[in-house]
Scaffold this motif. Structure first.
Motif, short mmCIF file in Angstrom:
data_model
loop_
_atom_site.label_atom_id
_atom_site.label_comp_id
_atom_site.label_asym_id
_atom_site.label_seq_id
_atom_site.Cartn_x
_atom_site.Cartn_y
_atom_site.Cartn_z
N VAL A 18 1.62 -6.62 4.70
CA VAL A 18 3.29 -7.68 4.65
C VAL A 18 3.91 -7.30 2.96
O VAL A 18 5.46 -7.32 3.19
CB VAL A 18 2.02 -9.25 5.08
CG1 VAL A 18 3.98 -9.72 4.55
CG2 VAL A 18 1.70 -9.22 5.57
N GLU A 37 -0.81 -4.90 -7.82
CA GLU A 37 -1.62 -4.13 -6.15
C GLU A 37 -2.64 -3.47 -6.79
O GLU A 37 -3.48 -3.10 -7.91
CB GLU A 37 -1.71 -3.00 -5.61
CG GLU A 37 -2.40 -2.87 -4.87
CD GLU A 37 -2.99 -3.26 -3.68
OE1 GLU A 37 -2.18 -4.44 -2.57
OE2 GLU A 37 -4.21 -4.00 -3.31
N ARG A 51 -10.05 -3.99 5.84
CA ARG A 51 -10.44 -4.34 7.01
C ARG A 51 -10.01 -4.16 8.16
O ARG A 51 -8.66 -3.49 8.40
CB ARG A 51 -10.38 -6.15 7.33
CG ARG A 51 -10.09 -7.00 5.75
CD ARG A 51 -9.91 -8.23 5.58
NE ARG A 51 -8.84 -8.07 5.09
CZ ARG A 51 -7.82 -8.48 5.90
NH1 ARG A 51 -7.53 -10.00 6.68
NH2 ARG A 51 -6.80 -8.91 6.24
N ALA A 56 -3.86 -3.66 16.54
CA ALA A 56 -2.69 -3.65 17.83
C ALA A 56 -1.59 -4.12 17.19
O ALA A 56 -1.60 -5.31 16.37
CB ALA A 56 -3.37 -4.25 18.79
N ARG A 111 -4.48 1.29 10.64
CA ARG A 111 -4.14 0.42 9.23
C ARG A 111 -3.73 1.31 7.94
O ARG A 111 -2.38 0.82 7.71
CB ARG A 111 -5.23 -0.07 9.37
CG ARG A 111 -5.24 -0.71 7.99
CD ARG A 111 -6.67 -1.98 7.70
NE ARG A 111 -6.30 -3.06 8.65
CZ ARG A 111 -5.87 -4.41 8.38
NH1 ARG A 111 -5.69 -4.57 7.31
NH2 ARG A 111 -6.56 -5.43 9.40
N ASP A 307 -1.07 -12.85 5.56
CA ASP A 307 -3.48 -13.66 4.82
C ASP A 307 -2.91 -14.94 4.18
O ASP A 307 -3.58 -15.90 4.15
CB ASP A 307 -3.90 -12.88 5.19
CG ASP A 307 -4.28 -11.88 6.60
OD1 ASP A 307 -3.39 -12.04 7.03
OD2 ASP A 307 -5.23 -11.24 6.61
N MET A 320 -0.93 -9.51 11.45
CA MET A 320 -0.49 -8.81 10.96
C MET A 320 0.90 -8.98 11.26
O MET A 320 1.96 -8.66 11.14
CB MET A 320 -0.63 -7.36 11.09
CG MET A 320 0.21 -6.50 10.56
SD MET A 320 0.59 -4.85 11.49
CE MET A 320 -0.12 -5.19 13.36
P1 FAD Z 1 -4.14 -7.76 3.75
O1 FAD Z 1 -3.31 -6.62 4.06
O2 FAD Z 1 -5.06 -8.30 3.44
O3 FAD Z 1 -3.90 -7.15 2.37
C1 FAD Z 1 -3.49 -7.71 0.94
C2 FAD Z 1 -3.21 -6.83 -0.52
O4 FAD Z 1 -3.43 -7.35 -1.76
C3 FAD Z 1 -4.49 -6.33 -0.79
O5 FAD Z 1 -3.73 -4.41 -0.58
C4 FAD Z 1 -5.37 -6.42 -1.63
O6 FAD Z 1 -5.78 -5.40 -2.29
C5 FAD Z 1 -3.70 -7.18 -2.32
N1 FAD Z 1 -4.27 -8.53 -3.05
C6 FAD Z 1 -5.14 -9.02 -2.86
N2 FAD Z 1 -5.55 -9.93 -4.89
C7 FAD Z 1 -5.18 -9.63 -4.79
C8 FAD Z 1 -4.45 -9.97 -6.28
N3 FAD Z 1 -5.29 -11.22 -7.07
N4 FAD Z 1 -3.85 -9.10 -7.66
C9 FAD Z 1 -2.85 -8.29 -6.80
N5 FAD Z 1 -3.40 -7.54 -5.26
C10 FAD Z 1 -4.03 -8.19 -5.14
N6 FAD Z 1 -3.67 -8.04 13.58
C11 FAD Z 1 -2.90 -7.51 13.97
O7 FAD Z 1 -1.85 -7.50 14.52
N7 FAD Z 1 -3.53 -6.89 15.18
C12 FAD Z 1 -4.56 -7.16 15.06
O8 FAD Z 1 -5.38 -6.18 16.04
C13 FAD Z 1 -5.57 -6.94 14.12
N8 FAD Z 1 -6.92 -6.30 13.69
C14 FAD Z 1 -7.40 -6.75 13.18
C15 FAD Z 1 -9.07 -6.87 13.02
C16 FAD Z 1 -9.82 -7.55 12.25
C17 FAD Z 1 -11.45 -6.67 12.10
C18 FAD Z 1 -9.52 -7.94 10.92
C19 FAD Z 1 -10.85 -8.57 9.95
C20 FAD Z 1 -8.20 -8.65 10.74
C21 FAD Z 1 -7.03 -7.87 11.92
N9 FAD Z 1 -5.96 -7.77 12.07
C22 FAD Z 1 -5.11 -7.78 13.12
C23 FAD Z 1 -5.53 -9.36 10.69
C24 FAD Z 1 -4.63 -7.87 10.50
O9 FAD Z 1 -5.54 -7.44 9.03
C25 FAD Z 1 -4.03 -9.21 8.71
O10 FAD Z 1 -3.55 -10.14 9.56
C26 FAD Z 1 -2.98 -7.91 8.31
O11 FAD Z 1 -3.93 -7.54 7.37
C27 FAD Z 1 -2.58 -9.52 7.07
O12 FAD Z 1 -2.00 -8.38 5.83
P2 FAD Z 1 -1.39 -8.98 4.80
O13 FAD Z 1 -0.54 -8.18 3.45
O14 FAD Z 1 -0.64 -10.98 4.31
O15 FAD Z 1 -2.67 -8.77 3.59
#
Ligand code: FAD
Length: 457
Positions: A18, A37, A51, A56, A111, A307, A320
């Motif tokens: 995201v 990051e 993760r 999908a 991913r 998230d 996602m």
């Molecule tokens: P994240 O992908 O968790 O990214 C957060 C980032 O912030 C990371 O790079 C991390 O290193 C960084 N970070 C964390 N803390 C700090 C800090 N203090 N300072 C600086 N950087 C930091 N979603 C779908 O749409 N389809 C699917 O099929 C799907 N399958 C999934 C299967 C599993 C098993 C799991 C667990 C999740 C799945 N998801 C799926 C959900 C999806 O993975 C998340 O919703 C998505 O990754 C969220 O993106 P994000 O960028 O918000 O968070």
């Protein structure tokens, strides 16, 4: 000039899926974007992708990618999954299409590939700078200061920013700081199940060893195995199992126990997972959490997205997709307002009920996937649903189709889905074959209950 237009630099915390996409949206609006990051740069160093190996992506996520000009290339690396392939304990297969026809598919995508692609494309705008191994540990929203630890040297510095975005995932440090403020709150619910990833390798010449265009499910009541295809012919399997109990991660302690469990429950999968024991004991056991927080912003100074604002369990494949949709809606809000605060407030107002709805649907879908997909009644209901989708296009709508193949608000999908589910259940009473469904009665029920509801909303 307005406040939003005057802001030259903004900071994004987290270059996950995201955060990287958000950086791209903000760059397209003309901002200089600094992204902090915590992890090393995955394009240069071999690190666990985090993760899940693949995920999908469906209509909502693809729409966001299209807006920033990346959909086509992403789809070139994706494998369409047009339905569920259900594996019984004796190895029999049953296929259920996801949508009304083959055109409606969800797409399996790596991913790690997607994250790298988004980071590179964000940087290529010339307005995004991603700094790696930079962990945010504290935020002062009023002063606009982030305290950042350099993970290489251990040193700490302050980063000043007029506006910050917390896209740092389900364990968000930005959210933690935000919930310390009066009027802010966050509730987390950990699932009592964990997950473990296993691999089905490609066959000779990169051949897929199971149906390529399906999401495979081995539903077994309180636990299940699923598998999604990868570009290289392999499948990534995910075993969802309770942490504790008679059949659980706790009860599977030895290689013999793991093998016996698979021999009994997933014999056809076992035949394709030669490294089962190694993978099972080497790969980490993942946890899953639902996070509901409110509000997601502090005045016009900070905003949580993805998230960080609303982690959900993965059983609808929407985490996602939902986070990407946040970016779409933010872009619309930024276009409508001149002050950050007004844009953030509107975003929260528009998204909160929808994020809560998909969080609840994701938990409900867990029960459906692991339990009901093996139930003949459920199979009949799904078959009837498909008949109705084709017989009453645009009038009959199912929850799954609305969530995965449309962009109608999740809250509406939830409510329409409940009405549609009621109609299907009523039509299935006493029915044994989907072809025999009473279409006249179906028309009446749809026109009495579904059409007026959809018109009203
Ligand atoms: P994240 O992908 O968790 O990214 C957060 C980032 O912030 C990371 O790079 C991390 O290193 C960084 N970070 C964390 N803390 C700090 C800090 N203090 N300072 C600086 N950087 C930091 N979603 C779908 O749409 N389809 C699917 O099929 C799907 N399958 C999934 C299967 C599993 C098993 C799991 C667990 C999740 C799945 N998801 C799926 C959900 C999806 O993975 C998340 O919703 C998505 O990754 C969220 O993106 P994000 O960028 O918000 O968070």
């Amino acid at each position: 000039m307005h406040e939003i237009d005057q802001t030259g630099r903004v900071t994004v915390v987290g270059a996950g899926l995201v955060g990287s996409l958000l950086a791209m949206y903000l760059a397209k609006r003309g901002f200089q974007v600094d992204v902090l990051e915590r992890r090393p740069d995955m394009r240069r160093e071999e690190i666990g992708a985090g993760r899940s190996i693949n995920l999908a992506i469906s209509t909502r996520g693809l729409h966001a990618l299209r807006q920033v000009g990346l959909e086509e290339e992403a789809l070139r690396h994706a494998i369409p999954m047009r339905g569920r392939m259900i594996h019984s304990p004796s190895g029999e297969l049953a296929y259920q299409a996801y949508g009304k026809d083959e055109s409606q598919a969800i797409n399996s995508l790596s991913r790690a590939w997607l994250n790298k692609f988004l980071m590179s494309r964000a940087e290529a705008t010339g307005r995004v700078r991603i700094e790696f191994k930079q962990r945010v540990q504290h935020a002062d929203f009023q002063k606009g200061v982030l305290e950042v630890v350099d993970e290489s040297s251990g040193s700490t510095r302050e980063v000043r920013t007029p506006v910050m975005f917390g896209t740092d995932g389900s364990g968000s440090a930005v959210r933690r700081e935000l919930t310390l403020l009066p009027g802010h709150g966050s509730a987390q619910e950990q699932l009592s199940h964990g997950y473990k990833e296993l691999t089905i390798h490609a066959g000779p010449g990169g051949a897929f060893q199971m149906e390529k265009h399906a999401l495979h499910i081995w539903p077994r009541g309180s636990y299940m195995l699923i598998a999604l295809p990868n570009e290289d012919g392999s499948f990534t399997c995910t075993l969802f199992l309770p942490f504790q109990g008679p059949v659980s991660f706790e009860s599977l302690q030895t290689p013999a126990q793991v093998k016996a469990f698979f021999e009994q429950q997933f014999p056809d999968a076992l035949a394709l997972i030669p490294d089962l024991v190694h993978d099972f004991f080497q790969n980490p056991t993942g946890t899953m959490v639902t996070v509901k927080s409110a509000p997601w912003h502090v005045d016009g100074k900070a905003l949580l997205l993805g998230d960080a604002a609303h982690a959900i369990v993965p059983f609808f494949g929407q985490g996602m997709n939902c986070g990407f949709e946040d970016c779409v809606v933010l872009e619309e809000c930024l276009g409508r307002h001149t002050r950050w605060q007004d844009a953030f407030e509107e975003l929260f107002r528009l998204r909160k009920a929808n994020a809560d709805a998909i969080a609840d649907m994701a938990v409900e879908n867990f029960v459906e996937m692991r339990d009901k997909t093996a139930d003949p009644r459920f199979l009949l209901e799904k078959a009837v649903e498909k008949v109705l989708l084709n017989a009453f296009p645009g009038q009959f709508l199912s929850r799954y189709t609305l969530v995965s193949f449309s962009r109608v608000p999740y809250r509406l999908a939830y409510e329409v889905g409940a009405i549609a589910g009621g109609i299907v259940a009523e039509l299935c009473a006493g029915l044994t074959r989907a072809e025999d469904v009473d279409l006249q009665r179906a028309r009446t029920l749809i026109h009495e209950r579904l059409v007026p509801f959809v018109k009203e909303h």
